[in-house]
Design an enzyme around this catalytic site. Sequence first.
Site, mmCIF file in Angstrom:
data_model
loop_
_atom_site.group_PDB
_atom_site.id
_atom_site.type_symbol
_atom_site.label_atom_id
_atom_site.label_comp_id
_atom_site.label_asym_id
_atom_site.label_seq_id
_atom_site.Cartn_x
_atom_site.Cartn_y
_atom_site.Cartn_z
ATOM 1 N N SER A 15 34.795 -5.025 4.464
ATOM 2 C CA SER A 15 33.734 -5.421 5.398
ATOM 3 C C SER A 15 33.854 -6.864 5.856
ATOM 4 O O SER A 15 33.410 -7.209 6.956
ATOM 5 C CB SER A 15 32.358 -5.213 4.754
ATOM 6 O OG SER A 15 32.256 -5.950 3.539
ATOM 7 N N ASP A 191 25.078 -13.604 0.489
ATOM 8 C CA ASP A 191 24.880 -12.653 -0.605
ATOM 9 C C ASP A 191 25.937 -12.793 -1.691
ATOM 10 O O ASP A 191 26.014 -11.956 -2.589
ATOM 11 C CB ASP A 191 24.845 -11.214 -0.077
ATOM 12 C CG ASP A 191 26.172 -10.756 0.519
ATOM 13 O OD1 ASP A 191 27.116 -11.587 0.616
ATOM 14 O OD2 ASP A 191 26.288 -9.568 0.884
ATOM 15 N N HIS A 194 29.617 -11.724 1.519
ATOM 16 C CA HIS A 194 29.842 -11.697 2.962
ATOM 17 C C HIS A 194 29.535 -13.059 3.583
ATOM 18 O O HIS A 194 28.400 -13.533 3.489
ATOM 19 C CB HIS A 194 28.971 -10.627 3.618
ATOM 20 C CG HIS A 194 29.249 -9.247 3.119
ATOM 21 N ND1 HIS A 194 28.503 -8.656 2.118
ATOM 22 C CD2 HIS A 194 30.211 -8.362 3.475
ATOM 23 C CE1 HIS A 194 28.990 -7.447 1.886
ATOM 24 N NE2 HIS A 194 30.027 -7.241 2.697
#
Length: 213
Positions: A15, A191, A194
């Site tokens: 991601s 977080d 990310h």
Amino acid sequence: MQIPANSLILFQGDSITDTGRARDAALPNESSALGRGYALMIAAELLAAQPADALRFYNRGISGNRIVDLYARIRPDTIHLRPDLLSVLIGVNDTWHGFGSDNGVPVAKYQRIYQDYLSEVRAELPLIRFVLCEPFVLRCGVVTDAWIAEMDERRAVVAGLAKEFSAVLVPFQSMFNDALNQAPAEYWVPDGVHPSPAGHHLMSQAWLNAVLS
């Protein structure tokens, strides 16, 4: 230094590389296909710096991927694209899924599969250049102290593979560690996993510094 003219540059990962890229955008250098993160920022800088060189950029990062997932799609998403330069950032989910859902990838297996992935790509594309990026975390958000030692082991694996395959190593963890002198962890990686836009910008600059030096 510059990226050689007519090069195809492929970004692979999870991601952090994906960053919401449009799956249905098939052409190189499309903004939507490159996502919103460091891959787009690197492509933008190099395309602006080398406008006559016909560089082509692709992003094939997929959110949630571990090394086993990246290996499973080696042919359609890496070999069939025939990149001249392959940049890989993978590893945080191999740890995160272990702590979060008992579906992680042990470090020894991570090393074995990552090595197989690079070996098979090079066997098919002997002239390819590899850029291996350190997986990273910061102590905030979802990241607990229990993650840290394991992530250190994964970075050691990546450093070893970079030597084995004569790859450029991009030191993302030490870069973020240094950035903590300017702002807290949540500013760069809210977080713990990310990056923020500022964090992605730091990544793009570290990547360019490593690759073009």
